[in-house]
Design a protein around this motif. Structure first.
Motif, PDB file in Angstrom:
ATOM      1  N   ASN A 291       0.580  -1.496  -0.574  1.00  0.00           N
ATOM      2  CA  ASN A 291      -0.346  -0.255  -0.108  1.00  0.00           C
ATOM      3  C   ASN A 291       0.720   1.471  -0.049  1.00  0.00           C
ATOM      4  N   LEU A 292       1.893   0.932   0.747  1.00  0.00           N
ATOM      5  CA  LEU A 292       2.643   2.344   0.846  1.00  0.00           C
ATOM      6  C   LEU A 292       3.583   2.821  -0.423  1.00  0.00           C
ATOM      7  N   PHE A 293       4.012   1.207  -1.175  1.00  0.00           N
ATOM      8  CA  PHE A 293       4.951   1.938  -2.312  1.00  0.00           C
ATOM      9  C   PHE A 293       4.154   1.497  -3.322  1.00  0.00           C
ATOM     10  N   ARG A 294       2.719   1.402  -3.423  1.00  0.00           N
ATOM     11  CA  ARG A 294       2.420   2.460  -4.502  1.00  0.00           C
ATOM     12  C   ARG A 294       0.934   2.749  -4.280  1.00  0.00           C
ATOM     13  N   GLY A 295       0.407   4.059  -2.978  1.00  0.00           N
ATOM     14  CA  GLY A 295      -0.181   4.885  -2.918  1.00  0.00           C
ATOM     15  C   GLY A 295       0.773   6.194  -3.397  1.00  0.00           C
ATOM     16  N   GLY A 296       1.599   5.913  -4.661  1.00  0.00           N
ATOM     17  CA  GLY A 296       1.812   8.133  -4.733  1.00  0.00           C
ATOM     18  C   GLY A 296       2.319   8.442  -4.022  1.00  0.00           C
TER      19      GLY A 296
END
Length: 903
Positions: free
Chosen positions: A34-39
């Motif tokens: 979630n952190l890496f893909r959240g922008g």
């Protein structure tokens, strides 16, 4: 703590994930993904000694190996490791931590509670802030931060959602995604070991990206912090709350009717109302209320016009409206005539306005054009049910066009518009079009009416937040020493319950009228007392072991003779001996019968709630009070306005206004009694429950016929109140340089009229120097915000007449400081009436407010002074303020007085 270091949580520049993982389905893996893909546009640093890389990013073995200090760290490691990790992070300089891990005392586990304390101890030295433990995490879509293990990421929006329950976050995300609702923040607080509702409300109230704050509350931890934050936030933006646990599984045993009636959920309801928040029952209502408030201004009142193409759905809407306390708007002759000209002869000729099932779009538009000019309506609910002979979409487009015409015309106040296109298949496109046009739309008429009434409630709460209370009828100083002696005697004798005569004596010390009462040790003495006090008489059993005297025949009324009193007392002794053989019988209380024609029996008192402290209760009294259950609650302190509002929320209120040949009760006397009960609650922390039942009320005033008071440990004194009471200890007499005597005291809401009068005495030059701009008058809103202050966060000291009641007394000068939520600094402002300048009043005000700020532990006092205001600058220099020129405006001098020597 409040908002200190919360920017590290909600506006971090870098994030570390402690316990990040590649194991499919693990919390660490979901968090990292979630952190890496959240922008998020900043470094994200996974920490786990078992992995070299996660999501293609280098993984670090421990915190010391991190190449930089993260602003925010998210921890999902085993519970025994968390305290050490927090200590290491705090030592490196991390100021925000989210603890996802559970196992910190949930359910009262002792080992978990020790872990929880260890985490707090590790964070405290560096003021590192903690969300959780046992939480889902936080999401801030504006910066692409998804530090959670949620299955969805919301779009960016202007709603902030704060909850204790992680499961609620995922449910809301799921619900909102289908409706395209975005968020500024989604915050799962978990067990609230550190950051709680008060902290987040304070932060979000001042966040420009948040337009409304939504809360899902299970329990409040720090009631005063919560109330201060909520009251401040609700004046700036909507705060809407769902509270779970509405129905308690069991009732707590209490020693009085008041204690039995004041259920915990009712207390929460009272707190939300006092703070100006809007409470709704379900998550669906929460977002419906937000949608409505986002689309339109709240209506001015509760008068609704219903426009429909079907009589049945109009009736449903009407039933819902009346059932929730709203009213159908009146259609006067002019409106009815105008509708006759544009509608078929078969229209309903009243409200609801039924324009018949074959109504095309033009008929809707024509009717709306007429109804928009009806001064008796506050809102219009437009309903449509699908028919084979009319196009629902055509009707929707016509309504939208008419609404747009209203907005473009800009002519006067138009009513609020709401819509409900009933059905699914044929209504979906219409609802989408209404959403695009900014018109609230609901799936059922009942839901639309409920949203309308939520808006009404919200408008009323905002008005009540700023309403000026009337002046008190007289200056009043309670006999505090007498009341304290009565309590101390009971405590010294190891008694939890004051005798009835003691309780009445305490009430009399606070100006509450009571019936004269004597204690008689024997039946014979009771007869003699009755003759002294006056016949007919009433006698009551006197025993700390018997809570409700009437349950054991312990009350006998209308005794005409002394012999009758003696006989009744003897019979009472026998009954008690048989029913409660172990009860300690101290004797009898004797009082004359009080008969007031047309009087009502009421109940008034207070009890102590575990979260919110003392809670005042009022309602219909008598022996069946628990059965009738007609009561309202309020948090002390109370003024006359709040007390009258409290009375108006009961069913008996309509009777108290009088009917037929029964004159109205003295409502002012009832309200004054409630304010004095609230003052007892604030002044005497040893009193845990106070019960006046019955409080007899008539046109001639009020009188307490029976009273019961339970005492206990003093606890935190005034700190136990959810709202800090008026700080009477700051009142002092002061003398001006010309020898005139004045009273210096904190400001009260009742002082608003005096503030307006004082403003009228200021010269244009004084106004410009004080407000940095010309002003002809002070608005009600500005004056209300200055007089209706939260004494826990701000203070306004005024110089006034020493012997006149607030509101009637003149206001000659005032100084105000407003502290930030952390108490690091407070900004001051000061003004003195023109004719009293050069009398030393400004210096007196400043010296007293500086002393107050130092006692409160405020770090510094700051202010802005126009360079040309040399008298103010000279005073600041005398008092030790430093100066610097405002870098953005050289005409403004910034002054500051450090108070670091406090304590």
């Amino acid at each position: 703590m409040t908002i200190r270091n919360l920017n590290a949580l909600f506006k971090p520049r870098s994030v570390a994930v402690i316990g990040a993982s590649r194991r499919p389905g693990s919390v660490g893996a979901v968090l990292a993904r979630n952190l890496f893909r959240g922008g998020f546009d900043g470094p994200i640093m996974p920490v786990n000694p078992k992995h070299d890389a996660i999501e293609g990013v280098l993984c670090y073995p421990d915190i010391d190996a991190l190449p930089m200090t993260p602003d925010l760290a998210v921890i999902c490691t085993p519970p025994d490791t968390v305290a050490g990790i927090v200590e290491a992070l705090a030592r490196r300089g991390t100021r925000g931590v989210v603890v996802i891990t559970a196992g910190f005392g949930e359910g009262g586990d002792e080992a978990g509670e020790q872990r929880r304390q260890a985490v707090l101890d590790a964070a405290r030295p560096q003021l590192t802030r903690i969300i959780g433990p046992n939480c889902l995490g936080i999401l801030v879509p504006r910066i692409g931060l998804n530090a959670s293990f949620s299955h969805l990421a919301p779009p960016r929006g202007r709603l902030a959602f704060v909850t204790q329950s992680g499961a609620i976050v995922t449910s809301v995300l799921d619900w909102a995604k289908r409706r395209g609702i975005g968020f500024s923040h989604m915050i799962s607080l978990g067990d609230m070991a550190d950051v709680d509702f008060g902290d987040t409300i304070d932060y979000l109230a001042n966040d420009p990206d948040t337009r409304a704050i939504l809360l899902y509350v299970e329990a409040i931890t720090d009631a005063r912090k919560f109330m201060s934050a909520a009251r401040a936030a609700a004046r700036m933006k909507p705060v809407i709350v769902v509270k779970s646990g509405r129905h308690a599984a069991s009732a707590q045993a209490a020693a009085s009717h008041t204690g039995a009636l004041a259920g915990s959920d009712a207390v929460y309801d009272t707190a939300f109302r006092r703070a100006g928040m809007l409470r709704v029952d379900t998550l669906g209502e929460l977002f419906a209320a937000v949608e409505t408030l986002a689309s339109t201004e709240p209506p001015a009142g509760d008068r609704l016009t219903i426009l429909t193409n079907g009589g049945g759905i109009g009736v449903l809407a009407t039933d819902a409206l009346v059932g929730q306390g709203g009213h159908l708007a009146e259609l006067d002759d002019d409106i009815t005539t105008a509708l006759d000209e544009v509608l078929p002869a078969t229209w309903s000729k009243g409200n609801p306005v039924d324009i018949i099932g074959d109504a095309p779009g033009k008929r809707y538009a024509d009717a709306l054009a007429v109804l928009a000019d009806n001064a008796e309506t506050d809102a219009i609910l437009v309903l449509n049910c699908p028919t084979a002979v009319a196009d629902s979409m055509d009707a929707a487009e016509a309504v939208i066009a008419e609404h747009q015409r209203w907005q473009a015309s800009g002519s006067g106040q138009r009513p609020v518009m709401l819509t409900s296109w009933v059905g699914e298949h044929t209504a979906q496109d219409a609802r989408r079009r209404f959403a695009e046009a900014g018109i609230p739309s609901y799936t059922t008429p009942e839901a639309a009416v409920r949203a309308f009434m939520h808006m009404v409630a919200y408008r009323r709460s905002q008005e009540q937040l700023l309403e000026t209370p009337p002046s008190v009828p007289e200056l009043f100083q309670p006999d505090h020493d007498r009341a304290k002696r009565l309590i101390d005697r009971a405590v010294d004798e190891d008694r939890a319950i004051l005798s009835e005569p003691e309780a009445k004596s305490l009430l009399a010390a606070y100006g509450i009228d009571v019936v004269p009462t004597e204690v008689a040790a024997t039946p014979a003495a009771a007869g003699e007392a009755a003759e002294r006090l006056g016949l007919p008489a009433a006698i009551k059993i006197l025993s700390a072991d018997i809570t409700h005297k009437s349950d054991v025949g312990g009350v006998v009324l209308d005794l005409e003779t002394a012999e009758g009193v003696r006989s009744a007392a003897e019979a009472m002794q026998r009954r008690v001996a048989k029913t409660y053989p172990d009860a300690d019988l101290q004797g009898f209380s004797v009082q004359p019968m009080v008969k007031r024609a047309g009087a009502w029996e009421l109940i008034a008192g207070f009890t102590e709630d575990a979260q919110f402290g003392p809670v005042v209760l009022f309602g219909q009294g008598g022996t069946a009070v628990e059965v009738i259950r007609d009561q309202s609650l309020a948090l002390p302190p109370l003024n006359l306005k709040l007390a009258k509002d409290m009375v108006s929320r009961t069913r008996i209120y309509r009777q108290l206004q009088g009917y037929r040949d029964r004159p109205a009760a003295d409502l002012e006397a009832i309200a004054l009694t409630l304010t004095r009960i609230a003052q007892i609650a604030a002044d005497l922390p040893r009193i845990k429950e106070l019960d006046i039942n019955p409080l007899l009320a008539s046109a001639g005033g009020t009188i307490a016929l029976d009273a019961r008071i339970r005492v206990g440990e003093a606890g935190d004194g005034a700190g136990r109140l959810a709202i800090r009471p008026y700080p009477r200890e700051l009142e002092t007499r002061v003398r001006a340089d010309d020898g005139s005597d004045y009273l210096l005291r904190p400001i009260l809401p009742e002082d608003e009229p005096a503030l307006h009068r004082a403003f009228s005495h200021l010269t244009p030059e004084q106004i410009r120097l004080r407000f940095f701009a010309p002003m002809k008058q002070l608005s009600h809103m500005a004056a209300a915000r200055f007089t209706q202050i939260d004494y826990d966060r701000e203070m306004a000291l005024i110089i006034t007449d020493p012997d006149r009641v607030p509101g009637e007394a003149e206001l000659y000068g005032a100084v105000h400081i407003h502290a930030d939520p952390d108490g690091e600094q407070a900004e001051y402002s000061i003004v003195v009436r023109h004719e009293l300048t050069r009398q030393g009043l400004g210096r007196i005000l400043m010296e007293h407010v500086i002393d107050y700020a130092r006692q409160r532990g405020i770090g510094a006092i700051t202010g802005e002074v126009l360079r040309e205001n040399q008298p103010m600058l000279a005073l600041c220099r005398q008092l030790g303020f430093s100066e610097r020129t405002d870098p953005d405006d050289r005409d403004i001098i910034e002054v500051q007085l450090p108070l670091n020597d406090a304590g």
